[in-house]
Design a protein around this motif. Sequence first.
Motif, mmCIF file in Angstrom:
data_model
loop_
_atom_site.group_PDB
_atom_site.id
_atom_site.type_symbol
_atom_site.label_atom_id
_atom_site.label_comp_id
_atom_site.label_asym_id
_atom_site.label_seq_id
_atom_site.Cartn_x
_atom_site.Cartn_y
_atom_site.Cartn_z
ATOM 1 N N SER A 20 57.500 -7.842 66.970
ATOM 2 C CA SER A 20 56.187 -8.042 66.347
ATOM 3 C C SER A 20 56.295 -8.914 65.110
ATOM 4 O O SER A 20 55.458 -9.805 64.896
ATOM 5 N N PHE A 21 57.318 -8.693 64.284
ATOM 6 C CA PHE A 21 57.496 -9.504 63.088
ATOM 7 C C PHE A 21 57.698 -10.966 63.447
ATOM 8 O O PHE A 21 57.085 -11.856 62.856
ATOM 9 N N VAL A 22 58.546 -11.231 64.426
ATOM 10 C CA VAL A 22 58.822 -12.618 64.824
ATOM 11 C C VAL A 22 57.550 -13.281 65.355
ATOM 12 O O VAL A 22 57.240 -14.428 64.986
ATOM 13 N N GLU A 62 63.026 -2.159 67.882
ATOM 14 C CA GLU A 62 62.925 -3.368 68.705
ATOM 15 C C GLU A 62 61.500 -3.919 68.686
ATOM 16 O O GLU A 62 61.288 -5.127 68.525
ATOM 17 N N ALA A 63 60.512 -3.055 68.856
ATOM 18 C CA ALA A 63 59.122 -3.494 68.842
ATOM 19 C C ALA A 63 58.730 -4.055 67.480
ATOM 20 O O ALA A 63 57.972 -5.034 67.401
ATOM 21 N N TYR A 83 55.034 -13.801 62.444
ATOM 22 C CA TYR A 83 55.526 -14.850 61.554
ATOM 23 C C TYR A 83 55.302 -16.228 62.181
ATOM 24 O O TYR A 83 54.864 -17.163 61.515
ATOM 25 N N ALA A 84 55.601 -16.357 63.484
ATOM 26 C CA ALA A 84 55.394 -17.634 64.165
ATOM 27 C C ALA A 84 53.915 -18.001 64.201
ATOM 28 O O ALA A 84 53.547 -19.170 63.994
ATOM 29 N N PHE A 85 53.052 -17.022 64.446
ATOM 30 C CA PHE A 85 51.614 -17.277 64.446
ATOM 31 C C PHE A 85 51.141 -17.710 63.063
ATOM 32 O O PHE A 85 50.356 -18.667 62.948
ATOM 33 N N ALA A 86 51.601 -17.043 62.005
ATOM 34 C CA ALA A 86 51.198 -17.411 60.638
ATOM 35 C C ALA A 86 51.702 -18.806 60.274
ATOM 36 O O ALA A 86 50.985 -19.588 59.652
#
Length: 61
Positions: free
Chosen positions: A45-47, A40-41, A50-53
Amino acid sequence: MLLLGVFGAVGVYEGAVAMMEQWHLFFEPTVVGTVAGMVEAAVISFVLVYAFAWLYNALAR
């Protein structure tokens, strides 16, 4: 999260384990709960990364 799952299984850091159980939907101080919490973490973290990038690249143009 792995260390907290192991320490929670033996009864150490019970306050931190209780907070982690509140913050994460699948975390429990068991083997399955620890692995599920780690997955879950990782997904969360990936989402977020990815949104920040994506935002960074959109604003960098």
